[in-house]
Design an enzyme around this catalytic site. Sequence first.
Site, mmCIF file in Angstrom:
data_model
loop_
_atom_site.group_PDB
_atom_site.id
_atom_site.type_symbol
_atom_site.label_atom_id
_atom_site.label_comp_id
_atom_site.label_asym_id
_atom_site.label_seq_id
_atom_site.Cartn_x
_atom_site.Cartn_y
_atom_site.Cartn_z
ATOM 1 N N THR A 21 53.588 -14.574 93.918
ATOM 2 C CA THR A 21 54.775 -14.245 94.717
ATOM 3 C C THR A 21 54.955 -15.144 95.931
ATOM 4 O O THR A 21 56.042 -15.643 96.186
ATOM 5 C CB THR A 21 54.693 -12.768 95.182
ATOM 6 O OG1 THR A 21 54.427 -11.976 94.024
ATOM 7 C CG2 THR A 21 55.979 -12.304 95.811
ATOM 8 N N HIS A 23 53.951 -18.080 96.542
ATOM 9 C CA HIS A 23 54.312 -19.474 96.248
ATOM 10 C C HIS A 23 55.730 -19.525 95.669
ATOM 11 O O HIS A 23 56.440 -20.500 95.855
ATOM 12 C CB HIS A 23 53.312 -20.098 95.263
ATOM 13 C CG HIS A 23 52.111 -20.667 95.952
ATOM 14 N ND1 HIS A 23 51.697 -21.966 95.805
ATOM 15 C CD2 HIS A 23 51.247 -20.109 96.819
ATOM 16 C CE1 HIS A 23 50.626 -22.182 96.545
ATOM 17 N NE2 HIS A 23 50.324 -21.061 97.157
ATOM 18 N N ASP A 126 55.195 -26.884 92.047
ATOM 19 C CA ASP A 126 54.155 -26.337 92.914
ATOM 20 C C ASP A 126 52.901 -27.207 92.833
ATOM 21 O O ASP A 126 52.620 -27.841 91.816
ATOM 22 C CB ASP A 126 53.829 -24.909 92.462
ATOM 23 C CG ASP A 126 52.962 -24.181 93.464
ATOM 24 O OD1 ASP A 126 53.508 -23.394 94.248
ATOM 25 O OD2 ASP A 126 51.726 -24.417 93.468
ATOM 26 N N SER A 296 51.304 -10.321 100.243
ATOM 27 C CA SER A 296 51.587 -9.824 98.891
ATOM 28 C C SER A 296 50.346 -9.723 98.018
ATOM 29 O O SER A 296 50.419 -9.234 96.896
ATOM 30 C CB SER A 296 52.607 -10.758 98.223
ATOM 31 O OG SER A 296 52.009 -12.027 97.999
ATOM 32 N N TRP A 354 56.125 -2.803 98.679
ATOM 33 C CA TRP A 354 56.891 -3.978 99.114
ATOM 34 C C TRP A 354 57.834 -3.637 100.265
ATOM 35 O O TRP A 354 58.638 -2.720 100.153
ATOM 36 C CB TRP A 354 57.692 -4.527 97.933
ATOM 37 C CG TRP A 354 58.335 -5.853 98.244
ATOM 38 C CD1 TRP A 354 59.645 -6.053 98.568
ATOM 39 C CD2 TRP A 354 57.707 -7.126 98.269
ATOM 40 N NE1 TRP A 354 59.864 -7.398 98.791
ATOM 41 C CE2 TRP A 354 58.689 -8.076 98.608
ATOM 42 C CE3 TRP A 354 56.406 -7.576 98.031
ATOM 43 C CZ2 TRP A 354 58.420 -9.436 98.719
ATOM 44 C CZ3 TRP A 354 56.132 -8.925 98.151
ATOM 45 C CH2 TRP A 354 57.127 -9.843 98.481
ATOM 46 N N ASN A 376 53.753 -18.084 104.996
ATOM 47 C CA ASN A 376 55.157 -17.662 105.027
ATOM 48 C C ASN A 376 55.394 -16.659 106.146
ATOM 49 O O ASN A 376 56.386 -16.733 106.869
ATOM 50 C CB ASN A 376 55.567 -17.029 103.694
ATOM 51 C CG ASN A 376 55.459 -18.020 102.563
ATOM 52 O OD1 ASN A 376 56.074 -19.072 102.599
ATOM 53 N ND2 ASN A 376 54.646 -17.705 101.564
ATOM 54 N N THR A 377 54.459 -15.729 106.302
ATOM 55 C CA THR A 377 54.606 -14.720 107.349
ATOM 56 C C THR A 377 54.526 -15.360 108.729
ATOM 57 O O THR A 377 55.288 -14.987 109.635
ATOM 58 C CB THR A 377 53.539 -13.618 107.191
ATOM 59 O OG1 THR A 377 53.762 -12.965 105.942
ATOM 60 C CG2 THR A 377 53.625 -12.583 108.311
HETATM 61 N N1 UDP Z 1 56.654 -10.172 101.672
HETATM 62 C C1 UDP Z 1 57.647 -9.220 101.794
HETATM 63 N N2 UDP Z 1 57.306 -7.919 101.716
HETATM 64 C C2 UDP Z 1 56.024 -7.497 101.537
HETATM 65 C C3 UDP Z 1 55.005 -8.472 101.428
HETATM 66 C C4 UDP Z 1 55.354 -9.798 101.505
HETATM 67 O O1 UDP Z 1 58.827 -9.566 101.953
HETATM 68 O O2 UDP Z 1 55.788 -6.297 101.503
HETATM 69 C C5 UDP Z 1 57.016 -11.596 101.708
HETATM 70 C C6 UDP Z 1 56.872 -12.184 103.092
HETATM 71 O O3 UDP Z 1 58.089 -12.095 103.801
HETATM 72 C C7 UDP Z 1 56.449 -13.610 102.784
HETATM 73 C C8 UDP Z 1 55.677 -13.488 101.483
HETATM 74 O O4 UDP Z 1 56.117 -12.290 100.874
HETATM 75 O O5 UDP Z 1 57.593 -14.412 102.564
HETATM 76 C C9 UDP Z 1 54.180 -13.420 101.699
HETATM 77 O O6 UDP Z 1 53.681 -14.680 101.902
HETATM 78 P P1 UDP Z 1 52.500 -15.010 102.896
HETATM 79 O O7 UDP Z 1 52.267 -16.487 102.816
HETATM 80 O O8 UDP Z 1 52.777 -14.480 104.237
HETATM 81 O O9 UDP Z 1 51.248 -14.186 102.370
HETATM 82 P P2 UDP Z 1 50.523 -14.007 100.934
HETATM 83 O O10 UDP Z 1 51.373 -13.060 100.173
HETATM 84 O O11 UDP Z 1 50.410 -15.362 100.303
HETATM 85 O O12 UDP Z 1 49.195 -13.442 101.264
#
Ligand code: UDP
Length: 493
Positions: A21, A23, A126, A296, A354, A376-377
């Site tokens: 997700t 990526h 990717d 995620s 989510w 992303n966060t």
């Molecule tokens: N995200 C979201 N809702 C959730 C969890 C994640 O919208 O409940 C989105 C968040 O905005 C970000 C991405 O999913 O764009 C998560 O990417 P991040 O690099 O922060 O963390 P990872 O999921 O790789 O650990």
Amino acid sequence: MSVAMEKQGELKSIFLPFLSTSHIIPLVDMARLFALHGVDVTIITTEQNATVFQKSIDLDFSRGRPIRTHVVKFPAAKVGLPVGIEAFNVDTPREMIPRIYTGLAILQQEFEKLFHDLEPDFIVTDMFHPWSVDAAAKLGIPRIMFHGASYLARSAAHSVEQYAPHLEAKSDSDKFVLPGLPDTLEMTRLQLPDWLRSPNQYTELMRTIKESEKRSYGSLFNSFYDLESAYYEHYKSVMGTKSWGIGPVSLWANQDAEDKAARGYAEEEEEEEEEGWLKWLNSKAESSVLYVSFGSMNKFPYSQLVEIARALEDSGHDFIWVVRKNDGGEGDNFLEEFEKRVKESNKGYLIWGWAPQLLILENPAIGGLVTHCGWNTVVESVNAGLPMATWPLFAEHFFNEKLVVDVLKIGVPVGAKEWRNWNEFGSEVVKREEIGNAIALMMSEGDGEMRKRAKALSDAAKSAIKVGGSSHNNMNELIRELNEIKLSKAPNP
Ligand code: UDP
């Protein structure tokens, strides 16, 4: 319209995300930005992974943008997986992970055939598709690699690979400096990803990825110049490659509420539930609420969930906590009782699964994050102008923490000491007092300047995507170069 302009309009691309997700989300936002700039875009993915973003593509398509998804069937039966298990996510059973990789390897042939048949002028793939650099070379088209990380994280990993400073440290918890970087950044061996600590299979994969990056036309990052300019320059110079930061992509690609709400697994949220959190947040004072989320892919053991819950209750601040159940057991009961309690006191709001993160972060009631430092966060939080309590867990999170805390000075660490794999609990449990201290410091604005710095960065993020801003310029420059490459191949009239 000149011939050159006409040809420009015909620039065709394929975007191939990875099967996870976090990526998929930024790469799809990037694909949507190319379509916004008139480039014809086809995103290739499997059925289940398409559900993460299809709503956004439908929205863009209805706006007349040249973008679509091409869905391929994941070979579940061939690799012995149940239908629908085709991504690396929080709920992916560990034993199924190697089979998803096998399925992906089987799909490679089909991806290559699509690259051939759809006749793109360039591909954006990717980092976890290193083979695609050769596929592009066979077709005589540029391959651009998407990096899911920050320039600082990639530079830091490069420093460890090149100088092996961790081997000089006396113990696993002894600090060492990452050599050759623009700032003096210190880490411990325990905070390094396992593949950098000592060679394993992943070290080999990362070597292949780096080698494929060096042979690519360039790389794309969800970053912007003012966020990590020194590392952007450093990275380009050590790698000897072209690279473009075109972020924050979440801000640029999701301009209205409909876009923000469509992101990720939005369809799983019930309308009422969404209204619930919004109503709750809107009743709170400005900058008073904590947003607590770990991305995620993460799950915590019950013991850690208890520490977080207690820290939040003791903090005195209102909070939204995005939480996941651990497949039954005592933890679930504890969490349900906790939820009941904080609902009654009106202090907290739990979101199961989510969360509509972009919408939450932009709400004026949010005053700061407790975050795992997923890239992303971090970018989304910077965009929202918020300080962070940093709690790195896996991947390159510990490097991102260095950027947030030591370089940008907009974060307070909870003091996480140990890197672990995304699909493991690890042995570290961060205590409620440590979590509480970081929250208190962050919400009381630390040295008083933290929130100001975060706001200044938020302004810089917004300027970056405007006409004349760094990300805007990068995007135009890259599209211009790709058009030139295409035109240089066109037969003379
Ligand atoms: N995200 C979201 N809702 C959730 C969890 C994640 O919208 O409940 C989105 C968040 O905005 C970000 C991405 O999913 O764009 C998560 O990417 P991040 O690099 O922060 O963390 P990872 O999921 O790789 O650990």
